[in-house]
Motif scaffolding. Structure first.
Motif, PDB file in Angstrom:
ATOM      1  N   THR A 100      20.449  48.903  86.100  1.00  0.00           N
ATOM      2  CA  THR A 100      21.189  50.114  86.449  1.00  0.00           C
ATOM      3  C   THR A 100      21.013  51.234  85.416  1.00  0.00           C
ATOM      4  N   ASP A 101      20.368  50.947  84.298  1.00  0.00           N
ATOM      5  CA  ASP A 101      20.178  51.966  83.260  1.00  0.00           C
ATOM      6  C   ASP A 101      19.162  53.011  83.706  1.00  0.00           C
ATOM      7  N   LEU A 102      19.312  54.230  83.181  1.00  0.00           N
ATOM      8  CA  LEU A 102      18.321  55.267  83.445  1.00  0.00           C
ATOM      9  C   LEU A 102      17.025  54.958  82.705  1.00  0.00           C
ATOM     10  N   THR A 103      15.908  55.276  83.340  1.00  0.00           N
ATOM     11  CA  THR A 103      14.601  55.043  82.716  1.00  0.00           C
ATOM     12  C   THR A 103      14.280  56.125  81.690  1.00  0.00           C
ATOM     13  N   THR A 104      14.798  57.320  81.884  1.00  0.00           N
ATOM     14  CA  THR A 104      14.470  58.440  81.003  1.00  0.00           C
ATOM     15  C   THR A 104      14.895  58.138  79.567  1.00  0.00           C
ATOM     16  N   ASP A 105      13.981  58.393  78.619  1.00  0.00           N
ATOM     17  CA  ASP A 105      14.269  58.204  77.200  1.00  0.00           C
ATOM     18  C   ASP A 105      13.440  59.216  76.423  1.00  0.00           C
ATOM     19  N   ARG A 106      13.370  59.065  75.101  1.00  0.00           N
ATOM     20  CA  ARG A 106      12.668  60.032  74.263  1.00  0.00           C
ATOM     21  C   ARG A 106      11.230  59.627  73.971  1.00  0.00           C
ATOM     22  N   ALA A 107      10.704  58.563  74.577  1.00  0.00           N
ATOM     23  CA  ALA A 107       9.346  58.113  74.296  1.00  0.00           C
ATOM     24  C   ALA A 107       8.343  59.193  74.683  1.00  0.00           C
TER      25      ALA A 107
END
Length: 276
Positions: A16-23
């Protein structure tokens, strides 16, 4: 002041977590946030028992040119009697969690968080976890560039508590660097240091230089300039900076901001790809 260091633990995020990150991965720099260091991206090594690792830098066209860097996790009873297979490789070990026993050219050393080891090419060493808990360390490797008439530096073991921070000029102690190798000793062709910023400390200009960098954030958070982009980083994040990539930093707090820094030093700029 006691020192703490971020250690990845693996696992997987929830579905359920968002895929968007700072990578991000660019021609000038890369950012590997701590959230990318999961179970499914670990690797194993020959002759290492009960050990896994995150490879966060490796020589690759368009990426790291001079070094590799691993975060190694050794379970109780694990380790290696044959750790390094490349006779040209020098290395630095920096322990960030747990306890390890190092046998280096016949001498035994008990390592703990903050322990630092320099390993010249063809050093004779073994490393084991004889404790009841996992141990973690950074392993930075580089092909040593030999120079005729200059000796290879000897191995040494120290601890960051025994290495004072050198104050950067005009910073009133807000920016210090712990240098583990003598910066005037040209036998060394790489430095692995710890850079410290107190809240409000800054790199006050965009550094632009020939040294390639690997930066692993040990503690705290900051805003870091990478080329033209200001990026928020926190403990557990890794940054790679290509040679001449502009960089600067603002450590806004609330606590210290500290990172383990790799750079290549003290050698002519190669004029042929065959010399890299």
């Amino acid at each position: 002041m006691s020192n703490t260091y971020y250690v990845p633990t693996g696992g997987l995020p929830a579905q359920t977590d968002l895929t968007t990150d700072r990578a991000m991965f660019t021609e000038a720099y890369a950012v590997l946030p701590r959230g990318t260091m999961r179970d499914i991206v670990t690797s194993l090594l020959p002759f290492w028992e009960k050990t896994r690792l995150w490879i966060i830098a490796r020589p690759l066209s368009g990426f790291s040119e001079t070094f590799s860097q691993y975060i190694v996790e050794v379970a109780p009873g694990g380790g290696s009697d044959k750790p390094e297979l490349d006779p040209s490789a020098e290395g630095v070990l920096f322990v960030v969690g747990g306890e390890l026993q190092l046998d280096l050219t016949g001498g035994k050393h008990d390592l703990r968080a903050g322990s630092y080891v320099f390993l010249p090419p063809q050093a004779q060493w073994t490393l084991h976890n004889t404790s009841a808990a996992n141990a973690s360390f950074h392993w930075i490797r580089k092909a040593y560039q030999r120079v005729e008439g200059i000796d290879v530096p000897e191995a040494f073991v120290t601890h960051e508590d025994d290495v004072p921070g050198g104050e950067m000029p005009g910073t009133e102690g807000r920016w210090t660097t712990q240098r583990f190798a003598d910066p005037t000793d040209v036998r060394h062709d790489m430095h692995v240091n710890i850079v410290n910023f107190e809240p409000g400390g800054v790199i006050p200009f965009p550094e632009t230089h020939v040294m390639e960098h690997g930066l692993y954030v040990l503690e705290g958070k900051a805003v870091y300039l990478l080329n033209k982009d200001w990026i928020e980083v926190q403990e557990g994040d890794f940054m790679w900076l290509r040679a001449f990539c502009p960089q600067a930093c603002y450590a806004g707090g609330p606590g210290r901001f500290r990172y383990l820094l790799y750079k290549d030093v003290n050698r002519h700029a190669p004029l042929s790809r065959q010399l890299l």
